[in-house]
Design a protein around this motif. Structure first.
Motif, PDB file in Angstrom:
ATOM      1  N   GLU A  25       0.360   4.930  -4.888  1.00  0.00           N
ATOM      2  CA  GLU A  25      -0.009   4.121  -6.052  1.00  0.00           C
ATOM      3  C   GLU A  25       1.171   3.304  -6.567  1.00  0.00           C
ATOM      4  OE1 GLU A  25      -1.562   7.075  -8.644  1.00  0.00           O
ATOM      5  OE2 GLU A  25      -3.366   7.417  -7.428  1.00  0.00           O
ATOM      6  N   SER A  26       2.366   3.888  -6.609  1.00  0.00           N
ATOM      7  CA  SER A  26       3.530   3.147  -7.106  1.00  0.00           C
ATOM      8  C   SER A  26       3.934   2.050  -6.126  1.00  0.00           C
ATOM      9  CB  SER A  26       4.704   4.093  -7.366  1.00  0.00           C
ATOM     10  OG  SER A  26       5.153   4.704  -6.171  1.00  0.00           O
ATOM     11  N   ARG A  29       1.447  -0.665  -6.723  1.00  0.00           N
ATOM     12  CA  ARG A  29       1.691  -1.292  -8.024  1.00  0.00           C
ATOM     13  C   ARG A  29       2.853  -2.284  -7.936  1.00  0.00           C
ATOM     14  NH1 ARG A  29       1.693   2.936 -10.505  1.00  0.00           N
ATOM     15  NH2 ARG A  29      -0.357   2.816 -11.522  1.00  0.00           N
ATOM     16  N   ASN A  30       3.927  -1.893  -7.290  1.00  0.00           N
ATOM     17  CA  ASN A  30       5.091  -2.765  -7.177  1.00  0.00           C
ATOM     18  C   ASN A  30       4.787  -3.989  -6.320  1.00  0.00           C
ATOM     19  OD1 ASN A  30       6.636  -1.022  -8.725  1.00  0.00           O
ATOM     20  ND2 ASN A  30       7.422   0.106  -6.965  1.00  0.00           N
ATOM     21  N   PHE A  33       2.451  -6.359  -8.256  1.00  0.00           N
ATOM     22  CA  PHE A  33       3.174  -7.045  -9.324  1.00  0.00           C
ATOM     23  C   PHE A  33       3.923  -8.252  -8.766  1.00  0.00           C
ATOM     24  CE2 PHE A  33       7.240  -7.689 -11.518  1.00  0.00           C
ATOM     25  CZ  PHE A  33       6.789  -8.026 -12.778  1.00  0.00           C
ATOM     26  N   ARG A  38      -2.635  -8.482 -11.753  1.00  0.00           N
ATOM     27  CA  ARG A  38      -2.540  -7.708 -12.988  1.00  0.00           C
ATOM     28  C   ARG A  38      -3.604  -6.608 -12.998  1.00  0.00           C
ATOM     29  NH1 ARG A  38      -2.931 -11.601 -17.897  1.00  0.00           N
ATOM     30  NH2 ARG A  38      -4.652 -12.465 -16.657  1.00  0.00           N
ATOM     31  N   GLU A  39      -3.252  -5.479 -13.596  1.00  0.00           N
ATOM     32  CA  GLU A  39      -4.152  -4.332 -13.592  1.00  0.00           C
ATOM     33  C   GLU A  39      -5.253  -4.476 -14.646  1.00  0.00           C
ATOM     34  OE1 GLU A  39      -4.050   0.578 -13.807  1.00  0.00           O
ATOM     35  OE2 GLU A  39      -2.288  -0.580 -14.401  1.00  0.00           O
ATOM     36  N   TRP A 106      -6.235  -6.075 -10.111  1.00  0.00           N
ATOM     37  CA  TRP A 106      -6.318  -4.865  -9.284  1.00  0.00           C
ATOM     38  C   TRP A 106      -6.676  -3.675 -10.157  1.00  0.00           C
ATOM     39  CZ3 TRP A 106      -3.216  -0.456  -9.761  1.00  0.00           C
ATOM     40  CH2 TRP A 106      -2.080  -0.575 -10.558  1.00  0.00           C
ATOM     41  N   HIS A 107      -7.218  -2.656  -9.510  1.00  0.00           N
ATOM     42  CA  HIS A 107      -7.599  -1.438 -10.220  1.00  0.00           C
ATOM     43  C   HIS A 107      -7.546  -0.269  -9.243  1.00  0.00           C
ATOM     44  CE1 HIS A 107      -9.651   1.335 -12.879  1.00  0.00           C
ATOM     45  NE2 HIS A 107     -10.543   1.581 -11.938  1.00  0.00           N
TER      46      HIS A 107
END
Length: 425
Positions: A25-26, A29-30, A33, A38-39, A106-107
């Protein structure tokens, strides 16, 4: 008394597994970004009509797999079986799209389908979902596919292949649907029961049948690519050229139609040879009509989803095992020492170090064994003597070297302590 167990098709993600999930997940996420996504966090349940209209009543998802119930207000409510429809509802309701603008979202979160549980597939499952709304440019297709490929490669996957197809626009699909009905109707009695039902409701789904006899018949079916309009073919040609320019390998699979009715033009699936029969780890495509179909403005869009159960299963098979070891393990014995240990542990945590404090009150020997198993770099030791003198013993677990330091002096030199911990890794 009988122990209550988890429902079939659900599973606990235990503490030994969560570091892998957090790492995936990280990493996502990176990467997202950096790509300007954007979440967004839509709810887990929606009005049932959202999925009936968005996914299609003739699909297996809506017809067989949804968790639907009536709430206390008499409303039909469904736990989301996929993420895109709810995300589009949120975009429409909150007017997130504007004329000429591109929205990248994103989600990550759970979804629910009542189907037969198997390796990497649960009734409660988790998806990472990426969507680009507001552009019909073939570069948008290439961008989202490139991001998916980049993410999977960043996570260390190498044995990946991609199937690519175009399902055209609505008119293309209708012409192809008519051709499939004409082809399969003489063979109807030889089709499996589900495919016989699909012949009237959703004949494209016959191409996805796992029944061997139906598959043999479907091999001779007309190709969807022969029914593309000139505009659809040009779009597909450009997507292929952009992927080639980016060095992303693919194979055109005219049988790939995906399972949801809202897809248009580009459809793709990324597979891993390490997952056996459940090879698909990422799938997606265009859905240019969905936003308007759910009450919003005419807005082109494309996206994909990665099933995290399948992905983490694959990473485990590849022996990917990220860990989050403690920096410091604190052992203590004696009332005064235990009080000092609590204060010191909390002070080190506030300073940004990862600290585990032994709460067992057992003999030092047993506490030292737990310290060794913790993976920490440093063990702090406090007993009656240290409590009386306000000192602490520092034991470096990789070498066994041990020194004594005043408690205040230790807390005043945390930057140096952090550097020494990093050096000891």
């Amino acid at each position: 008394m009988t122990m209550i167990q988890a429902l079939r098709g659900t599973r606990d993600i235990l503490p030994d597994e969560t570091p892998l999930w957090q790492w995936v997940e990280s990493t996502a996420r990176n990467l997202l970004f950096r790509a300007a996504y954007r979440e967004i966090r839509p709810p887990l349940f929606e009005q049932t009509s959202l999925f009936e209209r968005g996914i299609g009543e003739a699909t297996d998802v809506v017809g067989k797999e949804m968790y639907t119930f009536e709430d206390r207000g008499g409303r039909s409510v469904t736990l989301r079986p996929e993420i895109t429809a709810g995300l589009v509802r949120a975009v429409n309701e909150n007017k997130l799209t504007a004329q000429g603008s591109v929205l990248r979202l994103w989600h990550v979160g759970p979804a629910f389908r009542y189907e037969r549980p198997q390796a990497g597939r649960q009734r409660q499952f988790h998806q990472l979902d990426v969507e680009l709304l507001g552009s019909n440019d073939p570069r948008a297709d290439a961008e989202v596919i490139a991001i998916a490929t980049n993410l999977l490669q960043t996570l260390g996957l190498t044995s990946l292949t991609m199937d690519l197809n175009s399902v055209g626009n609505g008119k293309d699909r209708q012409r192809y649907r008519d051709a499939l009905v004409a082809f399969f109707t003489p063979h109807k009695a030889d089709l499996d029961a589900d495919s016989q039902t699909r012949l009237d409701k959703n004949p494209l789904r016959i191409l996805d049948s796992k029944d061997e006899k139906t598959q043999a018949i479907a091999k001779e079916a007309p190709s969807l690519l022969d029914y593309l309009s000139d505009d659809s073919q040009r779009h597909f040609d450009k997507v292929q050229q952009y992927l080639t320019d980016l060095g992303i390998g693919y194979q055109v699979n005219p049988r790939l139609v995906r399972g949801l009715d809202y897809y248009t033009h580009t459809a793709f699936e990324i597979q891993s040879a390490d997952l056996g029969a459940q090879a698909t780890v990422c799938g997606g495509g265009r859905y240019d009509g969905l936003i308007a179909q759910l009450g919003g403005p005419e807005t082109p869009a494309i996206g994909w989803a990665i099933g995290l159960e399948r992905l983490t299963l694959l990473l485990k098979q590849l022996a990917t095992n990220p860990t989050t070891p403690m920096d410091v393990y604190v052992v203590s014995r004696g009332e005064a020492a235990e009080g000092d240990a609590l204060k010191m542990a909390q002070a080190l945590r506030k300073a940004g170090l990862a600290v585990e404090m032994d709460l067992s009150g057992s003999a030092f020997g047993k506490q030292f064994k737990r310290a060794d198993r913790s993976g920490a770099a440093l063990c702090l030791i406090l007993g009656d003597s240290e409590a009386a003198q306000k000192t602490v013993q520092l034991k470096w677990l990789n070498t066994g070297e041990q020194t004594e330091l005043g408690q205040d002096a230790l807390l005043d030199s945390i930057d140096e302590l952090r550097q020494n911990i990093q050096a000891a890794r």
